[in-house]
Design a protein around this motif. Structure first.
Motif, PDB file in Angstrom:
ATOM      1  N   VAL A   5       0.599  -1.546  -0.088  1.00 55.22           N
ATOM      2  CA  VAL A   5      -0.121  -0.415  -0.352  1.00 55.22           C
ATOM      3  C   VAL A   5       1.245   0.816   0.275  1.00 55.22           C
ATOM      4  O   VAL A   5       1.422   1.321   1.109  1.00 55.22           O
ATOM      5  CB  VAL A   5      -1.090   0.073   1.403  1.00 55.22           C
ATOM      6  N   GLU A   6       0.699   1.736  -1.311  1.00 54.43           N
ATOM      7  CA  GLU A   6       1.560   3.261  -1.332  1.00 54.43           C
ATOM      8  C   GLU A   6       1.175   4.403  -1.069  1.00 54.43           C
ATOM      9  O   GLU A   6      -0.603   4.283  -0.394  1.00 54.43           O
ATOM     10  CB  GLU A   6       2.195   3.535  -2.272  1.00 54.43           C
ATOM     11  N   SER A   7       1.010   5.724  -0.293  1.00 51.38           N
ATOM     12  CA  SER A   7       0.828   6.338   0.481  1.00 51.38           C
ATOM     13  C   SER A   7       1.771   7.670   0.270  1.00 51.38           C
ATOM     14  O   SER A   7       3.353   7.419  -0.783  1.00 51.38           O
ATOM     15  CB  SER A   7       0.401   6.989   1.817  1.00 51.38           C
ATOM     16  N   GLY A   8       1.146   9.599  -0.045  1.00 50.98           N
ATOM     17  CA  GLY A   8       1.938  10.020  -0.248  1.00 50.98           C
ATOM     18  C   GLY A   8       2.563  11.092  -1.268  1.00 50.98           C
ATOM     19  O   GLY A   8       3.101  12.213  -1.410  1.00 50.98           O
ATOM     20  N   GLY A   9       1.618  10.551  -1.846  1.00 51.80           N
ATOM     21  CA  GLY A   9       1.647  11.291  -3.499  1.00 51.80           C
ATOM     22  C   GLY A   9       0.887  12.723  -3.209  1.00 51.80           C
ATOM     23  O   GLY A   9      -0.012  12.861  -2.471  1.00 51.80           O
ATOM     24  N   GLY A  10       1.068  13.496  -4.473  1.00 49.34           N
ATOM     25  CA  GLY A  10      -0.212  15.155  -4.008  1.00 49.34           C
ATOM     26  C   GLY A  10       0.334  15.843  -5.283  1.00 49.34           C
ATOM     27  O   GLY A  10       0.635  15.067  -5.727  1.00 49.34           O
ATOM     28  N   LEU A  11       0.244  17.034  -5.211  1.00 48.03           N
ATOM     29  CA  LEU A  11      -0.035  17.817  -5.920  1.00 48.03           C
ATOM     30  C   LEU A  11       0.792  18.996  -5.709  1.00 48.03           C
ATOM     31  O   LEU A  11       1.085  18.585  -3.758  1.00 48.03           O
ATOM     32  CB  LEU A  11      -1.036  18.236  -6.916  1.00 48.03           C
ATOM     33  N   VAL A  12       2.057  19.384  -6.613  1.00 50.65           N
ATOM     34  CA  VAL A  12       3.127  19.792  -5.675  1.00 50.65           C
ATOM     35  C   VAL A  12       4.110  20.952  -6.648  1.00 50.65           C
ATOM     36  O   VAL A  12       3.603  20.883  -7.969  1.00 50.65           O
ATOM     37  CB  VAL A  12       4.611  18.823  -4.952  1.00 50.65           C
ATOM     38  N   GLN A  13       4.547  22.188  -5.796  1.00 50.79           N
ATOM     39  CA  GLN A  13       4.899  22.973  -7.372  1.00 50.79           C
ATOM     40  C   GLN A  13       6.625  22.609  -7.359  1.00 50.79           C
ATOM     41  O   GLN A  13       7.517  21.981  -6.666  1.00 50.79           O
ATOM     42  CB  GLN A  13       5.476  24.879  -7.256  1.00 50.79           C
ATOM     43  N   ALA A  14       6.878  22.522  -8.850  1.00 48.93           N
ATOM     44  CA  ALA A  14       8.239  22.353  -9.260  1.00 48.93           C
ATOM     45  C   ALA A  14       9.008  22.651  -8.047  1.00 48.93           C
ATOM     46  O   ALA A  14       8.700  24.609  -7.281  1.00 48.93           O
ATOM     47  CB  ALA A  14       8.547  22.896 -10.118  1.00 48.93           C
ATOM     48  N   GLY A  15      10.042  21.900  -7.886  1.00 50.11           N
ATOM     49  CA  GLY A  15      11.144  22.342  -6.635  1.00 50.11           C
ATOM     50  C   GLY A  15      10.725  21.518  -4.951  1.00 50.11           C
ATOM     51  O   GLY A  15      11.856  22.024  -4.438  1.00 50.11           O
TER      52      GLY A  15
END
Length: 128
Positions: A5-15
């Motif tokens: 089970v994976e977790s921790g993904g999301g939307l983030v800005q470059a850098g």
């Protein structure tokens, strides 16, 4: 037999940074399993990102992530981590955790078909 089970993904800005986690469970899972992270984008096959063996030996996709991503594992928690720093838009994709059973080999490899178990994936989106 083995669930990932994976977790921790999301939307983030470059850098920016994200830390992905993959927790394994199941009667047959063992800390001797080599673990890998793969990325998949539309129209492409699984792309190797990083892998780690039972004792902490690592392998990275030198072309794109060396120096930015770090894979680690905590065998007491049956968990593998992927710390991703200095993220770029081209890092966008669905990230999958995979486990390679001891019968397949304890060496970390970069080929998807060498792994026996896969998680459901977690989306990582890096905006420019």
């Amino acid at each position: 037999q083995v669930q990932l089970v994976e977790s921790g993904g999301g939307l983030v800005q470059a850098g920016g940074s994200l830390r992905l986690s993959c927790t394994a469970s199941g009667r047959t899972f063992s800390s001797s399993y080599a673990m890998g992270w793969f990325r998949r984008t539309p129209g492409k096959d699984y792309e190797f990102v990083a892998g780690i063996n039972y004792s902490g030996g690592t392998l990275y996709d030198d072309k794109s992530v060396t120096g930015r991503f770090t894979i680690s594992r905590d065998n007491t928690k049956n968990t593998v981590y992927l710390q991703m720093n200095s993220l770029k838009p081209e890092d966008t994709g669905v990230y999958y955790c995979a486990a390679r059973s001891a019968r397949s080999g304890i060496v970390v490899v970069s080929t998807p078909h060498e792994y026996d178990y896969w998680g459901q994936g977690t989306q990582v989106t890096v905006s420019s």
